[in-house]
Design a protein around this motif. Structure first.
Motif, short mmCIF file in Angstrom:
data_model
loop_
_atom_site.label_atom_id
_atom_site.label_comp_id
_atom_site.label_asym_id
_atom_site.label_seq_id
_atom_site.Cartn_x
_atom_site.Cartn_y
_atom_site.Cartn_z
N ARG A 208 40.07 45.66 41.10
CA ARG A 208 39.12 46.73 41.44
C ARG A 208 39.60 48.09 40.91
NH1 ARG A 208 36.23 48.02 47.20
NH2 ARG A 208 35.58 50.11 46.66
N SER A 209 40.88 48.39 41.11
CA SER A 209 41.38 49.69 40.65
C SER A 209 41.37 49.78 39.12
CB SER A 209 42.79 49.96 41.19
OG SER A 209 43.75 49.11 40.62
N GLU A 210 41.45 48.66 38.44
CA GLU A 210 41.44 48.65 36.98
C GLU A 210 40.02 48.68 36.41
OE1 GLU A 210 43.87 48.70 34.47
OE2 GLU A 210 45.04 49.43 36.14
N GLY A 211 39.00 48.66 37.26
CA GLY A 211 37.64 48.85 36.78
C GLY A 211 36.81 47.60 36.65
N GLY A 212 37.35 46.49 37.07
CA GLY A 212 36.58 45.26 36.96
C GLY A 212 36.49 44.55 38.29
N PRO A 213 35.35 43.98 38.59
CA PRO A 213 35.26 43.19 39.82
C PRO A 213 36.01 41.88 39.64
CG PRO A 213 33.24 42.99 38.56
CD PRO A 213 34.10 43.99 37.85
N PRO A 214 36.50 41.28 40.71
CA PRO A 214 37.13 39.96 40.60
C PRO A 214 36.14 38.95 40.05
CG PRO A 214 37.46 40.90 42.78
CD PRO A 214 36.49 41.78 42.07
N SER A 215 36.65 37.93 39.40
CA SER A 215 35.78 36.88 38.88
C SER A 215 35.07 36.19 40.04
CB SER A 215 36.60 35.84 38.11
OG SER A 215 37.44 35.14 39.01
N THR A 216 33.98 35.52 39.75
CA THR A 216 33.22 34.80 40.78
C THR A 216 34.10 33.78 41.48
OG1 THR A 216 31.23 35.11 39.48
CG2 THR A 216 31.12 33.45 41.21
N ALA A 217 34.88 33.04 40.72
CA ALA A 217 35.76 32.03 41.31
C ALA A 217 36.76 32.66 42.26
CB ALA A 217 36.50 31.27 40.21
N MET A 218 37.33 33.79 41.85
CA MET A 218 38.29 34.46 42.73
C MET A 218 37.60 34.98 43.98
SD MET A 218 40.82 36.46 40.14
CE MET A 218 41.82 37.05 41.48
N GLN A 219 36.39 35.51 43.84
CA GLN A 219 35.66 35.99 45.01
C GLN A 219 35.39 34.85 45.97
OE1 GLN A 219 32.24 37.84 43.20
NE2 GLN A 219 33.22 39.84 43.10
#
Length: 133
Positions: free
Chosen positions: A114-125
């Motif tokens: 999140r801090s790097e500007g990308g949402p976690p992948s769907t699998a990780m979520q």
């Protein structure tokens, strides 16, 4: 700068004071500043705004050379993602940035997806996994 902060340098932190709600912030910048006191709101001399700071416990010793205490200060600049979502840090974060949700007294904090500007992948979520970067 976050990678340069050691556990020993923050071992006397008693509390982190947030000046605004950090839940909506993907990252904050952190630095270790030389300040004249263990407690209290420090003066702020950067562009942008201070969003928080650390308070030290009574066992923290002042530098013999300068008489100052090293305390963490958390801040944002005018071109950071919270003010310019599509700007310079839309898909990255400054070197000294950490996710504020990973910060506690005596804990350095770290970057997250999140801090790097990308949402976690769907699998990780779906698995509820977040990885420090």
């Amino acid at each position: 700068m976050s990678s340069l902060i050691t556990e020993d340098e923050i071992s006397h932190e008693a509390e982190i004071v947030w000046l605004e709600d950090v839940e909506g912030l993907d990252y904050v910048r952190q630095s270790l500043d030389r300040l004249p006191t263990r407690k209290g709101r420090p003066a702020y001399h950067r562009d942008g705004r201070m969003v928080g700071y650390a308070l030290l416990d009574t066992t923290a010793k002042a530098s013999r050379a300068s008489g100052t205490f090293r305390r963490r200060v958390f801040w944002l600049l005018p071109h950071d993602r919270d003010s310019q979502p599509a700007g310079l840090y839309a898909k990255s974060a400054p070197a000294e940035a950490v996710d504020p949700r990973t910060l506690e007294p005596r804990v350095k904090g770290y970057k997250t997806e999140r801090s790097e500007g990308g949402p976690p992948s769907t699998a990780m979520q779906e698995l509820g996994i977040t990885l420090p970067l």
